[in-house]
Motif scaffolding. Structure first.
Motif, mmCIF file in Angstrom:
data_model
loop_
_atom_site.group_PDB
_atom_site.id
_atom_site.type_symbol
_atom_site.label_atom_id
_atom_site.label_comp_id
_atom_site.label_asym_id
_atom_site.label_seq_id
_atom_site.Cartn_x
_atom_site.Cartn_y
_atom_site.Cartn_z
ATOM 1 N N SER A 156 -18.871 -1.189 -9.545
ATOM 2 C CA SER A 156 -17.435 -1.049 -9.817
ATOM 3 C C SER A 156 -17.172 -0.322 -11.133
ATOM 4 C CB SER A 156 -16.756 -2.426 -9.834
ATOM 5 O OG SER A 156 -16.915 -3.073 -8.596
ATOM 6 N N ILE A 157 -17.908 0.757 -11.354
ATOM 7 C CA ILE A 157 -17.717 1.578 -12.546
ATOM 8 C C ILE A 157 -16.643 2.620 -12.252
ATOM 9 C CG2 ILE A 157 -18.800 3.256 -14.105
ATOM 10 C CD1 ILE A 157 -21.473 1.804 -13.556
ATOM 11 N N PRO A 158 -15.586 2.667 -13.050
ATOM 12 C CA PRO A 158 -14.536 3.665 -12.824
ATOM 13 C C PRO A 158 -15.112 5.086 -12.842
ATOM 14 C CG PRO A 158 -13.813 2.036 -14.423
ATOM 15 C CD PRO A 158 -15.273 1.792 -14.193
ATOM 16 N N MET A 212 -19.698 1.541 -19.226
ATOM 17 C CA MET A 212 -20.381 1.589 -17.929
ATOM 18 C C MET A 212 -21.481 0.536 -17.832
ATOM 19 S SD MET A 212 -20.584 5.632 -16.838
ATOM 20 C CE MET A 212 -21.411 6.219 -18.316
ATOM 21 N N THR A 213 -22.266 0.406 -18.894
ATOM 22 C CA THR A 213 -23.345 -0.586 -18.844
ATOM 23 C C THR A 213 -22.803 -2.012 -18.879
ATOM 24 O OG1 THR A 213 -23.638 -0.360 -21.248
ATOM 25 C CG2 THR A 213 -25.110 0.921 -19.831
ATOM 26 N N SER A 214 -21.611 -2.191 -19.445
ATOM 27 C CA SER A 214 -21.007 -3.534 -19.428
ATOM 28 C C SER A 214 -20.782 -4.010 -17.993
ATOM 29 C CB SER A 214 -19.671 -3.526 -20.185
ATOM 30 O OG SER A 214 -19.874 -3.334 -21.563
ATOM 31 N N THR A 221 -24.011 4.070 -7.031
ATOM 32 C CA THR A 221 -24.151 3.207 -8.211
ATOM 33 C C THR A 221 -22.778 2.852 -8.782
ATOM 34 O OG1 THR A 221 -26.297 4.182 -8.749
ATOM 35 C CG2 THR A 221 -25.162 2.999 -10.525
ATOM 36 N N LEU A 222 -21.901 3.853 -8.833
ATOM 37 C CA LEU A 222 -20.554 3.591 -9.349
ATOM 38 C C LEU A 222 -19.834 2.571 -8.473
ATOM 39 C CD1 LEU A 222 -19.297 7.196 -10.272
ATOM 40 C CD2 LEU A 222 -20.420 5.523 -11.736
ATOM 41 N N GLN A 223 -19.981 2.708 -7.180
ATOM 42 C CA GLN A 223 -19.326 1.772 -6.264
ATOM 43 C C GLN A 223 -19.950 0.389 -6.335
ATOM 44 O OE1 GLN A 223 -19.621 3.731 -2.474
ATOM 45 N NE2 GLN A 223 -17.868 5.084 -2.854
ATOM 46 N N HIS A 224 -21.281 0.355 -6.388
ATOM 47 C CA HIS A 224 -21.988 -0.930 -6.400
ATOM 48 C C HIS A 224 -21.602 -1.775 -7.612
ATOM 49 C CE1 HIS A 224 -25.198 -3.801 -5.547
ATOM 50 N NE2 HIS A 224 -25.518 -3.745 -6.835
#
Length: 197
Positions: free
Chosen positions: A6-8, A48-50, A1-4
């Motif tokens: 692009s969440i740091p 993150m939600t942004s 999910t982080l990669q998909h």
């Protein structure tokens, strides 16, 4: 999910750090210390939600941070009685001292004039963060704006409830009914229709 999305990766780590703060902290010396807590438990969620909501410009991100701060400050104002039952006081010690409110006043749920003045200050500060937060909503993708606008609107209305209770959170927990939440939808929807970054 982080990669998909692009969440740091440091952001969920900061959220975990913030949640863990509740396991060893029940007081904050200054607003700067409280701000750090609010940032980690709430603003990081906004950041993150942004990435999931998508935005047109990075100018959206400082406003997402402010929405998190505003919402967490609202939680603190709303839940002050429940927190007192657990021996917790989230309002900074420096501000208790400044307004002449003792920890015992809060733990014993005394709504003194000094306490009401302190709560008025807390509400006004949270509202200032909402004012800033709302400026970032137009940067979000159109499909995401309504959700964020509703969060901002309904949480701000909790502060209005507290104000209508003469800043006394000890008489009852300030909250919105299901009907009040539902009635906020049309207005929030119309607001998002006219938004321009």
């Amino acid at each position: 999910t982080l990669q998909h999305y692009s969440i740091p990766p440091h952001q969920p780590e900061e959220l975990i750090e913030g949640v863990l703060m509740d396991t060893y902290l029940d007081r904050f010396e200054t607003f700067d210390a409280l701000y750090t807590y609010c940032y980690k438990v709430a603003s990081v969620v906004g950041l993150m939600t942004s990435e999931i909501f998508r935005y047109s410009h990075s100018d959206a991100l400082p406003h997402a941070i402010d929405l998190g701060i505003a919402m967490q400050l609202t939680n603190i104002c709303r839940d002050i009685a429940e927190d007192a039952d657990r021996g917790r006081i989230y309002i900074p010690k420096s501000e208790l001292l400044e307004f002449g409110v003792s920890e015992e006043d809060i733990l014993q749920k005394k709504c003194t004039p000094a306490f009401q003045t302190l709560m008025k200050f807390q509400v006004e500060r949270a509202n200032a963060y909402y004012d800033s937060a709302d400026k970032g909503i137009p940067y979000l993708d159109k499909d995401s704006r309504l959700t964020v606008q509703l969060m901002s609107t309904n949480y701000r209305r909790i502060l209005n409830k507290l104000k209508s209770m003469n800043y006394d959170p000890f008489i009852e927990r300030a909250h919105l009914t299901f009907t009040e939440k539902l009635l906020a939808v049309p207005r929030a929807y119309l607001q998002t229709l006219t938004m321009k970054p």
